[in-house]
Design a protein around this motif. Structure first.
Motif, PDB file in Angstrom:
ATOM      1  N   PRO A 129      55.639  16.419  58.884  1.00  0.00           N
ATOM      2  CA  PRO A 129      55.242  17.670  59.535  1.00  0.00           C
ATOM      3  C   PRO A 129      53.802  17.592  60.049  1.00  0.00           C
ATOM      4  O   PRO A 129      52.949  16.937  59.460  1.00  0.00           O
ATOM      5  N   PHE A 130      53.568  18.282  61.158  1.00  0.00           N
ATOM      6  CA  PHE A 130      52.207  18.492  61.636  1.00  0.00           C
ATOM      7  C   PHE A 130      52.160  19.868  62.277  1.00  0.00           C
ATOM      8  O   PHE A 130      53.191  20.526  62.454  1.00  0.00           O
ATOM      9  N   LEU A 131      50.980  20.334  62.598  1.00  0.00           N
ATOM     10  CA  LEU A 131      50.852  21.656  63.201  1.00  0.00           C
ATOM     11  C   LEU A 131      49.518  21.761  63.918  1.00  0.00           C
ATOM     12  O   LEU A 131      48.650  20.890  63.802  1.00  0.00           O
ATOM     13  N   HIS A 132      49.380  22.833  64.681  1.00  0.00           N
ATOM     14  CA  HIS A 132      48.133  23.133  65.384  1.00  0.00           C
ATOM     15  C   HIS A 132      47.691  24.542  65.017  1.00  0.00           C
ATOM     16  O   HIS A 132      48.534  25.430  64.820  1.00  0.00           O
ATOM     17  N   VAL A 133      46.395  24.732  64.936  1.00  0.00           N
ATOM     18  CA  VAL A 133      45.870  26.035  64.549  1.00  0.00           C
ATOM     19  C   VAL A 133      44.509  26.233  65.216  1.00  0.00           C
ATOM     20  O   VAL A 133      43.750  25.281  65.413  1.00  0.00           O
ATOM     21  N   ALA A 134      44.217  27.472  65.589  1.00  0.00           N
ATOM     22  CA  ALA A 134      42.911  27.793  66.178  1.00  0.00           C
ATOM     23  C   ALA A 134      41.824  27.686  65.119  1.00  0.00           C
ATOM     24  O   ALA A 134      42.039  28.050  63.953  1.00  0.00           O
ATOM     25  N   ASP A 135      40.673  27.186  65.494  1.00  0.00           N
ATOM     26  CA  ASP A 135      39.564  27.043  64.549  1.00  0.00           C
ATOM     27  C   ASP A 135      39.147  28.374  63.941  1.00  0.00           C
ATOM     28  O   ASP A 135      38.642  28.411  62.815  1.00  0.00           O
ATOM     29  N   THR A 136      39.354  29.464  64.678  1.00  0.00           N
ATOM     30  CA  THR A 136      38.953  30.779  64.179  1.00  0.00           C
ATOM     31  C   THR A 136      39.909  31.314  63.116  1.00  0.00           C
ATOM     32  O   THR A 136      39.559  32.259  62.401  1.00  0.00           O
ATOM     33  N   ASN A 137      41.085  30.726  62.983  1.00  0.00           N
ATOM     34  CA  ASN A 137      42.079  31.219  62.029  1.00  0.00           C
ATOM     35  C   ASN A 137      41.859  30.546  60.673  1.00  0.00           C
ATOM     36  O   ASN A 137      42.659  29.733  60.210  1.00  0.00           O
ATOM     37  N   THR A 138      40.777  30.913  60.029  1.00  0.00           N
ATOM     38  CA  THR A 138      40.392  30.246  58.781  1.00  0.00           C
ATOM     39  C   THR A 138      41.379  30.511  57.652  1.00  0.00           C
ATOM     40  O   THR A 138      41.574  29.652  56.783  1.00  0.00           O
ATOM     41  N   ALA A 139      42.009  31.670  57.641  1.00  0.00           N
ATOM     42  CA  ALA A 139      42.978  31.975  56.585  1.00  0.00           C
ATOM     43  C   ALA A 139      44.178  31.041  56.677  1.00  0.00           C
ATOM     44  O   ALA A 139      44.667  30.528  55.661  1.00  0.00           O
ATOM     45  N   ALA A 140      44.658  30.795  57.904  1.00  0.00           N
ATOM     46  CA  ALA A 140      45.790  29.884  58.080  1.00  0.00           C
ATOM     47  C   ALA A 140      45.402  28.464  57.711  1.00  0.00           C
ATOM     48  O   ALA A 140      46.181  27.743  57.063  1.00  0.00           O
ATOM     49  N   ILE A 141      44.198  28.036  58.099  1.00  0.00           N
ATOM     50  CA  ILE A 141      43.747  26.679  57.768  1.00  0.00           C
ATOM     51  C   ILE A 141      43.717  26.491  56.254  1.00  0.00           C
ATOM     52  O   ILE A 141      44.178  25.459  55.725  1.00  0.00           O
ATOM     53  N   ALA A 142      43.210  27.491  55.539  1.00  0.00           N
ATOM     54  CA  ALA A 142      43.154  27.409  54.084  1.00  0.00           C
ATOM     55  C   ALA A 142      44.553  27.317  53.475  1.00  0.00           C
ATOM     56  O   ALA A 142      44.791  26.559  52.525  1.00  0.00           O
ATOM     57  N   LEU A 143      45.496  28.088  54.032  1.00  0.00           N
ATOM     58  CA  LEU A 143      46.875  28.045  53.541  1.00  0.00           C
ATOM     59  C   LEU A 143      47.481  26.660  53.760  1.00  0.00           C
ATOM     60  O   LEU A 143      48.099  26.083  52.845  1.00  0.00           O
ATOM     61  N   THR A 150      40.718  28.804  77.519  1.00  0.00           N
ATOM     62  CA  THR A 150      40.311  27.644  76.724  1.00  0.00           C
ATOM     63  C   THR A 150      40.187  28.099  75.280  1.00  0.00           C
ATOM     64  O   THR A 150      39.587  29.141  75.001  1.00  0.00           O
ATOM     65  N   LEU A 151      40.784  27.341  74.366  1.00  0.00           N
ATOM     66  CA  LEU A 151      40.763  27.714  72.950  1.00  0.00           C
ATOM     67  C   LEU A 151      40.540  26.457  72.117  1.00  0.00           C
ATOM     68  O   LEU A 151      41.251  25.469  72.271  1.00  0.00           O
ATOM     69  N   GLU A 152      39.549  26.507  71.240  1.00  0.00           N
ATOM     70  CA  GLU A 152      39.271  25.371  70.370  1.00  0.00           C
ATOM     71  C   GLU A 152      40.135  25.452  69.108  1.00  0.00           C
ATOM     72  O   GLU A 152      40.300  26.520  68.515  1.00  0.00           O
ATOM     73  N   GLY A 153      40.694  24.322  68.723  1.00  0.00           N
ATOM     74  CA  GLY A 153      41.534  24.306  67.541  1.00  0.00           C
ATOM     75  C   GLY A 153      41.554  22.935  66.906  1.00  0.00           C
ATOM     76  O   GLY A 153      40.740  22.069  67.208  1.00  0.00           O
ATOM     77  N   ARG A 154      42.509  22.755  66.021  1.00  0.00           N
ATOM     78  CA  ARG A 154      42.640  21.474  65.344  1.00  0.00           C
ATOM     79  C   ARG A 154      44.103  21.129  65.127  1.00  0.00           C
ATOM     80  O   ARG A 154      44.956  21.999  65.067  1.00  0.00           O
ATOM     81  N   GLN A 155      44.352  19.841  65.026  1.00  0.00           N
ATOM     82  CA  GLN A 155      45.676  19.340  64.692  1.00  0.00           C
ATOM     83  C   GLN A 155      45.641  18.927  63.224  1.00  0.00           C
ATOM     84  O   GLN A 155      44.746  18.203  62.798  1.00  0.00           O
ATOM     85  N   MET A 156      46.619  19.395  62.463  1.00  0.00           N
ATOM     86  CA  MET A 156      46.684  19.098  61.036  1.00  0.00           C
ATOM     87  C   MET A 156      47.988  18.355  60.747  1.00  0.00           C
ATOM     88  O   MET A 156      49.025  18.654  61.329  1.00  0.00           O
ATOM     89  N   ILE A 157      47.920  17.379  59.838  1.00  0.00           N
ATOM     90  CA  ILE A 157      49.084  16.578  59.496  1.00  0.00           C
ATOM     91  C   ILE A 157      49.317  16.612  57.992  1.00  0.00           C
ATOM     92  O   ILE A 157      48.394  16.829  57.204  1.00  0.00           O
ATOM     93  N   TRP A 158      50.574  16.404  57.622  1.00  0.00           N
ATOM     94  CA  TRP A 158      50.962  16.346  56.217  1.00  0.00           C
ATOM     95  C   TRP A 158      50.345  15.108  55.565  1.00  0.00           C
ATOM     96  O   TRP A 158      50.505  13.991  56.044  1.00  0.00           O
ATOM     97  N   ARG A 159      49.637  15.319  54.459  1.00  0.00           N
ATOM     98  CA  ARG A 159      48.979  14.201  53.786  1.00  0.00           C
ATOM     99  C   ARG A 159      49.970  13.281  53.101  1.00  0.00           C
ATOM    100  O   ARG A 159      49.770  12.089  52.994  1.00  0.00           O
ATOM    101  N   GLY A 160      51.037  13.859  52.577  1.00  0.00           N
ATOM    102  CA  GLY A 160      52.033  13.051  51.895  1.00  0.00           C
ATOM    103  C   GLY A 160      51.764  12.823  50.424  1.00  0.00           C
ATOM    104  O   GLY A 160      52.509  12.108  49.750  1.00  0.00           O
ATOM    105  N   ASP A 161      50.697  13.429  49.879  1.00  0.00           N
ATOM    106  CA  ASP A 161      50.376  13.207  48.469  1.00  0.00           C
ATOM    107  C   ASP A 161      50.647  14.440  47.608  1.00  0.00           C
ATOM    108  O   ASP A 161      50.242  14.510  46.465  1.00  0.00           O
ATOM    109  N   ARG A 162      51.355  15.420  48.173  1.00  0.00           N
ATOM    110  CA  ARG A 162      51.621  16.648  47.427  1.00  0.00           C
ATOM    111  C   ARG A 162      53.080  17.050  47.621  1.00  0.00           C
ATOM    112  O   ARG A 162      53.570  17.077  48.755  1.00  0.00           O
ATOM    113  N   PRO A 163      53.801  17.336  46.531  1.00  0.00           N
ATOM    114  CA  PRO A 163      55.210  17.714  46.683  1.00  0.00           C
ATOM    115  C   PRO A 163      55.348  19.067  47.356  1.00  0.00           C
ATOM    116  O   PRO A 163      54.467  19.925  47.261  1.00  0.00           O
TER     117      PRO A 163
END
Length: 233
Positions: free
Chosen positions: A199-213, A84-97
């Protein structure tokens, strides 16, 4: 984007397997999973019944592995939990080139079947998530080389209607800190947007460096996701 447009992201595996990845799918009743060596992701309806789980077990076989990804349905009690791994789904906002030059970056190369041994070796060393000998068939995979060595990679994975997931973002330890992930994700995002998809993606909550990127690149968190794996009886 409306909430209806993003509703397919609640079941990205099932939507992909019933749609653009149907040619890579195995189906029985309402259960669906990928072909062996492509992916271990499986899906059943949100309100799955016992027959749906029995059908999925029939597809996977005794002791088979079911990566239920973001499936909210709970399997029968005799299915053995694997992770079991907690994470998040992230989507492209569309307001940034997209980063300038992303589509013409000469250092970013397209990877194919001939590159699979190197891709598997890179994944084994960096552990970005599940990747199998035929995973590259899910979409376009891009890489960066240092001489003749593959040092970074990212690609397209799940493809629900109107969306493409960016996945397998990884860089060898010795090549980190050089902006490879930013270049690859930008190049993939540009390709996805050029097809009038998002675009969208998934990332583990513990991967804070990737989330920031990803936030720097224009992604935002849409929802929390629990990734779960099970072994069939």
């Amino acid at each position: 984007m409306t909430s209806r447009d993003a509703a397919v992201l609640d079941d990205p595996v099932g939507e992909s397997l019933r749609g653009r990845h149907a040619g890579l799918a195995r189906r029985l009743g309402r259960a669906v999973t990928y072909l062996p060596d492509v992916a271990t992701f499986s899906a059943v309806p949100a309100a799955a019944e016992s027959t749906d789980w029995a059908d999925l077990a029939g597809l996977l076989g005794s002791g088979g592995f079911a990566d239920m990804f973001s499936c909210r349905a709970a399997p029968p009690p005799d299915w053995e939990p694997v992770f079991t791994l907690e994470g998040r789904q992230m989507i492209w906002r569309g307001d940034r080139p997209v980063q300038a030059g992303a589509t013409t970056d000469p250092g970013v190369v397209e990877l194919g079947a001939a590159d699979v041994p190197e891709m598997l070796d890179l994944v084994a060393r960096t552990q970005p998530g599940p990747f199998w000998p035929r995973t590259h068939e899910l979409g376009t995979y891009l890489g960066i080389r240092d001489g003749d060595r593959l040092v970074a990679m990212a690609g397209e994975r799940l493809r629900p209607p109107g969306w493409t997931e960016i996945s397998a973002v990884c860089t060898t330890p010795e090549a980190r800190g050089q902006g490879h992930a930013l270049r690859l994700v930008s190049a993939l995002a540009a390709r996805v947007l050029s097809r009038n998809e998002r675009p969208f993606l998934h990332v583990a909550d513990t991967n804070t460096a990737a989330i920031a990127l990803y936030e720097r690149l224009g992604f935002e968190s849409r929802t929390q996701v629990t990734f779960r794996g099970f072994r069939t009886p």
